[in-house]
Design an enzyme around this catalytic site. Structure first.
Site, short mmCIF file in Angstrom:
data_model
loop_
_atom_site.label_atom_id
_atom_site.label_comp_id
_atom_site.label_asym_id
_atom_site.label_seq_id
_atom_site.Cartn_x
_atom_site.Cartn_y
_atom_site.Cartn_z
N ALA A 67 0.96 -1.17 0.09
CA ALA A 67 -0.09 -0.07 0.04
C ALA A 67 0.89 1.25 -0.01
O ALA A 67 2.26 1.27 0.41
CB ALA A 67 -0.83 0.08 1.12
N GLY A 113 0.64 -4.94 1.02
CA GLY A 113 -0.78 -4.95 0.36
C GLY A 113 -0.44 -5.66 -1.07
O GLY A 113 -1.41 -6.29 -1.77
N GLU A 116 -0.87 -9.20 -0.17
CA GLU A 116 -2.14 -9.49 -0.03
C GLU A 116 -3.07 -9.43 -1.18
O GLU A 116 -4.47 -10.38 -1.36
CB GLU A 116 -2.60 -8.46 1.04
CG GLU A 116 -2.22 -8.44 2.39
CD GLU A 116 -2.38 -7.34 3.13
OE1 GLU A 116 -1.93 -6.30 2.84
OE2 GLU A 116 -3.21 -7.70 4.40
N GLU A 136 4.52 -5.38 7.67
CA GLU A 136 3.60 -4.45 8.19
C GLU A 136 4.13 -4.03 9.62
O GLU A 136 4.31 -2.84 9.99
CB GLU A 136 2.12 -4.42 8.24
CG GLU A 136 1.51 -4.28 6.88
CD GLU A 136 1.67 -5.57 5.78
OE1 GLU A 136 2.30 -6.56 6.15
OE2 GLU A 136 0.90 -5.60 4.82
N1 COA Z 1 4.54 3.02 -0.75
C1 COA Z 1 5.05 4.14 -1.39
N2 COA Z 1 6.05 4.23 -1.98
C2 COA Z 1 6.77 3.15 -2.10
C3 COA Z 1 6.45 2.13 -1.65
C4 COA Z 1 5.51 1.80 -0.80
N3 COA Z 1 4.79 0.85 -0.27
N4 COA Z 1 7.53 1.00 -2.03
C5 COA Z 1 8.52 1.73 -2.73
N5 COA Z 1 8.10 2.98 -2.84
C6 COA Z 1 8.79 4.25 -3.21
C7 COA Z 1 9.97 4.50 -2.98
O1 COA Z 1 9.53 5.64 -1.79
C8 COA Z 1 10.81 5.31 -3.96
O2 COA Z 1 10.10 6.33 -4.43
P1 COA Z 1 11.19 7.63 -4.68
O3 COA Z 1 11.90 7.42 -5.49
O4 COA Z 1 10.10 8.88 -4.94
O5 COA Z 1 11.91 7.81 -3.30
C9 COA Z 1 10.49 4.41 -5.18
O6 COA Z 1 9.18 3.49 -4.79
C10 COA Z 1 11.65 3.27 -5.22
O7 COA Z 1 11.52 2.63 -4.09
P2 COA Z 1 13.19 2.48 -3.27
O8 COA Z 1 12.75 2.07 -1.90
O9 COA Z 1 13.84 3.32 -3.67
O10 COA Z 1 13.62 1.17 -3.93
P3 COA Z 1 14.67 -0.04 -3.37
O11 COA Z 1 15.02 -0.97 -4.62
O12 COA Z 1 15.81 0.60 -2.45
O13 COA Z 1 13.74 -0.91 -2.23
C11 COA Z 1 12.01 -1.94 -1.55
C12 COA Z 1 12.82 -1.77 -2.69
C13 COA Z 1 10.74 -2.84 -1.87
C14 COA Z 1 12.72 -3.04 -0.44
C15 COA Z 1 11.32 -0.96 -0.79
O14 COA Z 1 11.11 0.11 -1.50
C16 COA Z 1 10.38 -0.93 0.38
O15 COA Z 1 11.07 -1.30 1.36
N6 COA Z 1 9.26 -0.60 0.16
C17 COA Z 1 8.27 -0.67 1.15
C18 COA Z 1 7.84 -2.02 1.39
C19 COA Z 1 6.62 -2.13 2.51
O16 COA Z 1 7.16 -1.92 3.68
N7 COA Z 1 5.63 -2.43 2.06
C20 COA Z 1 4.38 -2.45 2.93
C21 COA Z 1 3.62 -1.32 3.06
S1 COA Z 1 2.13 -1.55 4.09
#
Ligand code: COA
Length: 261
Positions: A67, A113, A116, A136
């Protein structure tokens, strides 16, 4: 086909492919994307020419990374409850109960999400670079789009507890061993494998498949006797044109050409 801002809906004969298209946000689900997905699934399901729906993410990195955290970071308790309830109603429960089969093609990260969403689909196929998890609790919240309910039913309670408590990710092969995904293939071959499975499905009676979805789902609903639902759905099939065609074709030693009625 209708144009959307955050997703792409394409049709290829009897197959619809929905691609979540926010690659620079790793296809994170914001409110607009959830609404567009609801609309696309509703449209595809209502179109009798569509027999199977595949959902995937754009780019090579992510199916859906969760999400959209930026949207709910300062929500209140009330808003949090509403977010989960609305999402489940519009998308997650909606997909699970759709009459048309939905396959998740997990082409990269499926987190929060995103996992999910994949779990709400009828089954899942992953590329070998995919990573799945429910992170989460690392954000101080729990899965709110059905993750605490669907993950244990797919992988077992102990594995779900560990995945959710550690907030860790598992790779595609571990997901295969857990039964979370049905197949693992290379990223290059993910769509063709999903299409191959879809074409096997679409040869069969769509009316009977919808009945099977309802009967299988009944097994996971509290207070519902799935065996009774099966008896009801089984009996109802006998009144369909598909049943007449399926049995007649078998007796005439030819392939069935189902009218889908
Ligand atoms: N919500 C909002 N934005 C998200 C996102 C999320 N769940 N997951 C990734 N993004 C965005 C990042 O903020 C980034 O945006 P920016 O370039 O404007 O800063 C872009 O997507 C790329 O992500 P980034 O984190 O730079 O990539 P990465 O390769 O370093 O890491 C992940 C990849 C998946 C490990 C990391 O993005 C992450 O941990 N995301 C969140 C996962 C999460 O907790 N999801 C559950 C949400 S309830």
């Amino acid at each position: 086909m209708k144009r959307y801002d955050n997703i792409i809906l394409e049709q290829d004969n009897d197959l619809a492919v929905i691609t979540i298209n926010r690659p620079n946000k790793l296809n994170a689900l914001n409110r607009e994307t959830i609404q567009e997905l609801h609309d696309a699934f509703e449209k595809a399901d209502a179109d009798p020419s569509i027999k199977v729906i595949i959902i995937t993410g754009s780019g090579e990195k992510a199916f859906v990374a969760g999400a959209d955290i930026s949207e709910f970071a300062n929500f209140s308790v009330k808003e949090g409850k509403k977010l989960a309830a609305k999402g489940q109603e519009l998308l997650f429960d909606f997909i699970e109960n759709l009459s048309t089969p939905v396959i998740a093609a997990i082409n990269g990260f499926a987190l929060g999400g995103g996992l999910e969403l994949a779990m709400a689909c009828h089954f899942r196929v992953a590329s070998d670079n995919a990573k799945m998890g429910l992170p989460e609790v690392s954000l101080g919240v729990i899965p709110g789009y059905g993750g605490t309910q669907r993950l244990p039913s797919l992988v077992g309670k102990g594995r779900a507890m560990e995945m959710i408590m550690t907030a860790g990710m598992i790779d595609a092969n571990q997901a295969l061993a857990y039964g979370l995904v049905n197949h693992v293939t290379s990223q290059d071959e993910l769509s063709s494998l999903c299409e191959k499975i879809a074409s096997k499905i679409s040869r069969n009676s769509s009316v009977a498949i919808s009945a099977a979805i309802r009967a299988i789902n009944a097994n996971f609903e509290d207070g519902i006797n799935g065996f009774e639902v099966e008896i009801h759905e089984f009996g109802t099939c006998f009144g369909t044109k598909d049943f007449v065609e399926g049995t007649t074709a078998f007796l005439e030693k030819r392939k069935a050409d189902f009218p889908g009625k």
